[in-house]
Design an enzyme around this catalytic site. Structure first.
Site, PDB file in Angstrom:
ATOM      1  N   SER A  59       0.714  -1.190   0.073  1.00  0.00           N
ATOM      2  CA  SER A  59       0.069   0.007  -0.020  1.00  0.00           C
ATOM      3  C   SER A  59       0.843   1.348   0.055  1.00  0.00           C
ATOM      4  CB  SER A  59      -1.095  -0.004   1.213  1.00  0.00           C
ATOM      5  OG  SER A  59      -1.306   1.051   1.501  1.00  0.00           O
TER       6      SER A  59
ATOM      7  N   TYR B  58      -2.032  -1.086  10.697  1.00  0.00           N
ATOM      8  CA  TYR B  58      -2.401  -1.766   9.574  1.00  0.00           C
ATOM      9  C   TYR B  58      -1.126  -1.492   8.532  1.00  0.00           C
ATOM     10  CZ  TYR B  58      -3.897  -1.470   4.541  1.00  0.00           C
ATOM     11  OH  TYR B  58      -3.843  -1.325   3.244  1.00  0.00           O
TER      12      TYR B  58
ATOM     13  N   LYS C 166       1.898  -3.572   6.613  1.00  0.00           N
ATOM     14  CA  LYS C 166       2.256  -3.776   5.286  1.00  0.00           C
ATOM     15  C   LYS C 166       3.955  -3.486   5.094  1.00  0.00           C
ATOM     16  CE  LYS C 166      -1.808  -4.363   3.189  1.00  0.00           C
ATOM     17  NZ  LYS C 166      -1.894  -5.884   2.533  1.00  0.00           N
TER      18      LYS C 166
ATOM     19  N   ASN D   9     -15.483   2.991   5.549  1.00  0.00           N
ATOM     20  CA  ASN D   9     -14.393   3.895   5.940  1.00  0.00           C
ATOM     21  C   ASN D   9     -13.845   4.827   4.795  1.00  0.00           C
ATOM     22  OD1 ASN D   9     -13.956   3.009   8.770  1.00  0.00           O
ATOM     23  ND2 ASN D   9     -13.254   0.992   7.686  1.00  0.00           N
TER      24      ASN D   9
HETATM   25  N1  UFG Z   1     -12.854  10.933   3.078  1.00  0.00           N
HETATM   26  C1  UFG Z   1     -13.815  11.925   3.551  1.00  0.00           C
HETATM   27  N2  UFG Z   1     -14.889  11.319   3.919  1.00  0.00           N
HETATM   28  C2  UFG Z   1     -15.240  10.060   4.157  1.00  0.00           C
HETATM   29  C3  UFG Z   1     -14.131   9.252   3.777  1.00  0.00           C
HETATM   30  C4  UFG Z   1     -12.743   9.753   3.174  1.00  0.00           C
HETATM   31  O1  UFG Z   1     -13.641  13.029   3.257  1.00  0.00           O
HETATM   32  O2  UFG Z   1     -16.212   9.546   4.501  1.00  0.00           O
HETATM   33  C5  UFG Z   1     -11.614  11.556   2.636  1.00  0.00           C
HETATM   34  C6  UFG Z   1     -10.408  11.336   3.331  1.00  0.00           C
HETATM   35  O3  UFG Z   1     -10.196  12.423   4.277  1.00  0.00           O
HETATM   36  C7  UFG Z   1      -9.335  11.260   2.207  1.00  0.00           C
HETATM   37  C8  UFG Z   1      -9.912  10.823   1.035  1.00  0.00           C
HETATM   38  O4  UFG Z   1     -11.280  11.035   1.235  1.00  0.00           O
HETATM   39  O5  UFG Z   1      -8.973  12.743   1.915  1.00  0.00           O
HETATM   40  C9  UFG Z   1      -9.678   9.271   0.708  1.00  0.00           C
HETATM   41  O6  UFG Z   1      -9.931   8.443   2.003  1.00  0.00           O
HETATM   42  P1  UFG Z   1     -10.315   6.916   2.043  1.00  0.00           P
HETATM   43  O7  UFG Z   1     -10.409   6.488   3.351  1.00  0.00           O
HETATM   44  O8  UFG Z   1     -11.038   6.523   0.800  1.00  0.00           O
HETATM   45  O9  UFG Z   1      -8.685   6.554   1.571  1.00  0.00           O
HETATM   46  P2  UFG Z   1      -7.348   7.007   2.430  1.00  0.00           P
HETATM   47  O10 UFG Z   1      -6.135   7.588   1.428  1.00  0.00           O
HETATM   48  O11 UFG Z   1      -7.150   7.378   3.490  1.00  0.00           O
HETATM   49  O12 UFG Z   1      -6.734   5.231   2.562  1.00  0.00           O
HETATM   50  C10 UFG Z   1      -6.603   4.621   1.582  1.00  0.00           C
HETATM   51  C11 UFG Z   1      -6.673   3.109   1.844  1.00  0.00           C
HETATM   52  C12 UFG Z   1      -5.731   2.690   2.835  1.00  0.00           C
HETATM   53  C13 UFG Z   1      -4.270   2.963   2.910  1.00  0.00           C
HETATM   54  C14 UFG Z   1      -4.247   4.402   2.390  1.00  0.00           C
HETATM   55  C15 UFG Z   1      -2.949   4.956   2.379  1.00  0.00           C
HETATM   56  O13 UFG Z   1      -7.969   2.690   1.906  1.00  0.00           O
HETATM   57  O14 UFG Z   1      -5.704   1.268   3.017  1.00  0.00           O
HETATM   58  O15 UFG Z   1      -5.099   4.848   1.483  1.00  0.00           O
HETATM   59  O16 UFG Z   1      -2.454   4.335   1.277  1.00  0.00           O
HETATM   60  F1  UFG Z   1      -3.667   2.702   3.897  1.00  0.00           F
END
Ligand code: UFG
Length: 330
Positions: free
Chosen positions: A124, A148, A152, A197
């Site tokens: 990741s 998590y 990785k 999430n």
């Molecule tokens: N976001 C929102 N509202 C939500 C969910 C997310 O505004 O309800 C925003 C987050 O703040 C972020 C973006 O949308 O700016 C993307 O968020 P995600 O949760 O979809 O993805 P992340 O980048 O946080 O996480 C992903 C993977 C993880 C991994 C991470 C870093 O889900 O497994 O990328 O590589 F660890």
């Protein structure tokens, strides 16, 4: 060629199995069904119109893996199985370390014992920590903020060390950016356990009326519109990246980012979703989510140069296919 796919009924695993079958590669899937459904196997068969074998097995079961590999003589292993919820990993670190590390160790152990020479691991972009985008494979990895992400980074290390000690054990570490979307058939896609999430499944559930409104986590980041920027990649493109890695004859340890190289903000993604699908997504701006970084996107040149792979599908394809799947599912 015969390949063992752990976690092959999960979100990314199932799309990868379809791509493997379409290339006439023989596939044996193991999955413990913790975060996947058995019906996904029927849907994979429908899409590819080719059979594959599914065995319900946990990748922490060394004896089961050993017997399976002795029976099948695999040419390679693609290891997807693992827990993947960042928040849950903070609450249940031991469960994450036990499951994610033991499955990696067991699969690598069996692979080296049974002379299975190719191993592809689902890593990741989280291993880059709070570094500066675009992230390149040769950048020093920074501190992870949750167990998590740590599993990785640790799995990458374990597999790299195993490869250094066993010259026939070739390891490819694929660092995914933000996989979204679904197969265009609408038959397989992401089905999160409980409240999503991640952004895209939350958006599709709001569109369907399952959730009332989306919370946008912060609009004061140093980005184009203040919301977080990510490198969203269509899961079908991501799946094809695994096939490219499998068919590569590179030896030793090779690391590739799988991303598009382009950043999209939360508001840009919501707007693309609304426009493409002709729907309204009610949202509110709330506080930043702890642990989030402002900007994450890939330098995607290495995979293009060495694997001749690049992401081809657009944000419009991603939001359309994600919604098509959500409408079909349940
Ligand atoms: N976001 C929102 N509202 C939500 C969910 C997310 O505004 O309800 C925003 C987050 O703040 C972020 C973006 O949308 O700016 C993307 O968020 P995600 O949760 O979809 O993805 P992340 O980048 O946080 O996480 C992903 C993977 C993880 C991994 C991470 C870093 O889900 O497994 O990328 O590589 F660890």
């Amino acid at each position: 060629m015969k390949i063992l796919v752990s976690g092959g009924l999960g979100y990314i695993g199932s799309h990868t199995v379809v791509e493997l079958l379409e290339k006439d590669i023989e596939v044996v899937i193991i999955d413990n069904l913790y975060n996947a459904q058995k019906e996904t196997h029927d849907n994979i068969t429908k899409i590819a119109n080719k059979p594959s074998t599914f065995i319900q097995m946990d990748a922490t079961d060394y004896d089961g893996l050993k017997a399976l590999c002795q029976l099948h003589h695999f040419d390679g292993i693609i290891h997807f199985a693992g827990y993947k919820a960042v928040g849950e990993s903070v609450a249940k670190p031991l469960m994450y370390y036990y499951n994610n590390l033991l499955s990696t160790i067991n699969l690598a152990r069996v692979a080296t014992e049974e002379n299975i020479q190719k191993f592809i691991f689902s890593s990741s972009a989280t291993v880059y920590g709070d570094g500066t985008s675009p992230f390149s494979e040769d950048m020093a990895l920074l501190e992870r903020t949750n167990p998590y992400g740590e599993t990785k980074a640790m799995s990458e290390r374990i597999l790299s060390d195993a490869s250094k000690a066993n010259p026939n054990f070739n390891v490819t570490l694929l660092r995914y950016f933000n996989p979204v979307g679904a197969h265009m058939s609408g038959l397989i896609g992401e089905v999160p356990n409980g409240i999503p999430n991640n952004l895209m499944p939350y958006v599709t559930q709001v569109a369907k009326g399952i959730r009332e409104k989306l919370s946008v986590f912060g609009n004061d980041y140093p980005t184009i519109d203040g919301t977080g920027v990510r490198d969203y990649i269509h899961v079908v493109d991501l799946a094809k990246g695994h096939v490219a890695a499998l068919l590569s004859d590179k030896k030793g340890v090779n690391i590739y980012n799988l991303g598009t190289g382009k950043g999209t903000s939360v508001l840009e993604l919501i707007n693309a979703f609304m426009k493409e699908n002709n729907l309204n997504i009610p949202y509110q701006i709330v506080d930043r989510r702890p642990g989030d970084i402002a900007i994450s996107y890939a330098n995607a040149e290495k995979a293009l140069k060495e694997l001749q792979w690049e992401a081809k599908l657009t944000i419009e394809d991603m939001v359309r296919d994600a919604w098509h799947f959500e409408k079909n599912v349940r």
